[in-house]
Design an enzyme around this catalytic site. Sequence first.
Site, mmCIF file in Angstrom:
data_model
loop_
_atom_site.group_PDB
_atom_site.id
_atom_site.type_symbol
_atom_site.label_atom_id
_atom_site.label_comp_id
_atom_site.label_asym_id
_atom_site.label_seq_id
_atom_site.Cartn_x
_atom_site.Cartn_y
_atom_site.Cartn_z
ATOM 1 N N ARG A 70 -3.398 -27.602 -28.665
ATOM 2 C CA ARG A 70 -4.038 -26.385 -29.176
ATOM 3 C C ARG A 70 -5.039 -26.718 -30.264
ATOM 4 O O ARG A 70 -5.027 -27.793 -30.854
ATOM 5 C CB ARG A 70 -2.967 -25.442 -29.746
ATOM 6 C CG ARG A 70 -2.219 -26.046 -30.909
ATOM 7 C CD ARG A 70 -1.465 -25.077 -31.770
ATOM 8 N NE ARG A 70 -0.695 -25.796 -32.782
ATOM 9 C CZ ARG A 70 -1.203 -26.284 -33.902
ATOM 10 N NH1 ARG A 70 -2.479 -26.130 -34.180
ATOM 11 N NH2 ARG A 70 -0.434 -26.929 -34.759
ATOM 12 N N GLY A 71 -5.884 -25.755 -30.586
ATOM 13 C CA GLY A 71 -6.774 -25.894 -31.710
ATOM 14 C C GLY A 71 -6.013 -25.736 -33.017
ATOM 15 O O GLY A 71 -4.858 -25.316 -33.043
ATOM 16 N N GLN A 73 -4.733 -27.070 -37.080
ATOM 17 C CA GLN A 73 -4.233 -28.229 -37.804
ATOM 18 C C GLN A 73 -2.702 -28.294 -37.747
ATOM 19 O O GLN A 73 -2.121 -28.088 -36.693
ATOM 20 C CB GLN A 73 -4.790 -28.179 -39.231
ATOM 21 C CG GLN A 73 -6.329 -28.177 -39.225
ATOM 22 C CD GLN A 73 -6.938 -28.352 -40.583
ATOM 23 O OE1 GLN A 73 -6.550 -29.222 -41.361
ATOM 24 N NE2 GLN A 73 -7.928 -27.519 -40.898
ATOM 25 N N MET A 74 -2.050 -28.589 -38.869
ATOM 26 C CA MET A 74 -0.592 -28.741 -38.851
ATOM 27 C C MET A 74 0.087 -27.374 -38.961
ATOM 28 O O MET A 74 -0.315 -26.528 -39.757
ATOM 29 C CB MET A 74 -0.135 -29.612 -40.024
ATOM 30 C CG MET A 74 -0.604 -31.049 -39.987
ATOM 31 S SD MET A 74 -0.083 -31.981 -38.528
ATOM 32 C CE MET A 74 1.689 -31.711 -38.553
ATOM 33 N N HIS A 77 7.106 -24.783 -36.778
ATOM 34 C CA HIS A 77 7.844 -23.828 -35.949
ATOM 35 C C HIS A 77 9.328 -24.020 -36.209
ATOM 36 O O HIS A 77 9.789 -25.152 -36.423
ATOM 37 C CB HIS A 77 7.572 -24.036 -34.453
ATOM 38 C CG HIS A 77 6.168 -23.754 -34.043
ATOM 39 N ND1 HIS A 77 5.494 -22.616 -34.413
ATOM 40 C CD2 HIS A 77 5.305 -24.464 -33.272
ATOM 41 C CE1 HIS A 77 4.282 -22.632 -33.904
ATOM 42 N NE2 HIS A 77 4.141 -23.747 -33.212
ATOM 43 N N GLY A 147 -3.072 -20.506 -32.703
ATOM 44 C CA GLY A 147 -3.620 -21.758 -32.186
ATOM 45 C C GLY A 147 -3.625 -21.692 -30.667
ATOM 46 O O GLY A 147 -2.586 -21.443 -30.060
ATOM 47 N N CYS A 176 -1.871 -25.590 -41.862
ATOM 48 C CA CYS A 176 -3.220 -25.279 -41.378
ATOM 49 C C CYS A 176 -4.302 -25.855 -42.286
ATOM 50 O O CYS A 176 -5.431 -25.358 -42.306
ATOM 51 C CB CYS A 176 -3.403 -23.773 -41.214
ATOM 52 S SG CYS A 176 -2.227 -23.057 -40.051
#
Length: 228
Positions: A70-71, A73-74, A77, A147, A176
């Site tokens: 996905r697009g 950053q970090m 979840h 994302g 992010c």
Amino acid sequence: MAPVEWRATDALVAYEAAVAAMEARVEAIAAGQASELVWLLEHPPLYTAGTSAHREDVLDARFPVFDSGRGGQMTYHGPGQRVAYVMLNLRRRGPDVRRFVATLEEWIIRTLAAFNVRGERREDRVGVWVRRPDKGEGYEDKIAAIGIRVKQWVTLHGIALNVEPDLSHFTGIVPCGVQEQRYGVTSLADLGHLVSMAEVDMAMRTAFEELFGATAAAQAAAEAGTAS
């Protein structure tokens, strides 16, 4: 347009299994062999790295770190966070990725409004944010992350809404890529809204149908936690 299949899995779903199932379903959707799908689930605690992620944004790898297509950053979840994997055919709905992302943001904003929470979008920061004047002037917390990836004009990945996760788990990363102290992370529970995941799912489905059209419940045989 046929209804979007709507599925919710109660048990925690391993990340790699979820991604494999999602990718298989997207292939089937692109081939015209399966209906569109929204899959609601929770993951065990983990971190995912988007295509723009920097490894130095992992501050404490206390949980597994997965590369994600996905697009973004970090991202974290974990239990108490409602992840929605959204598999829609943009070739049918309009091949406009920017509009799709804006509609995902609006979906979250309308879902939050059902619980009297005002979510807002920001041009310079991805996701949905809540103002926190109780913390100080200009303070805002992210309550939902977005994302996505698009493959053959079918969408993968989606959104993550913080219902009641352990917010301390976010401290293992720079979420992010946002490092400014006045931008943090929050949840419905952190804001004082103690709601069940079932209530959140109901609000999400209502808001989704307003924006994307009708949904249909998943077939009973498909409730074992896969999306294929």
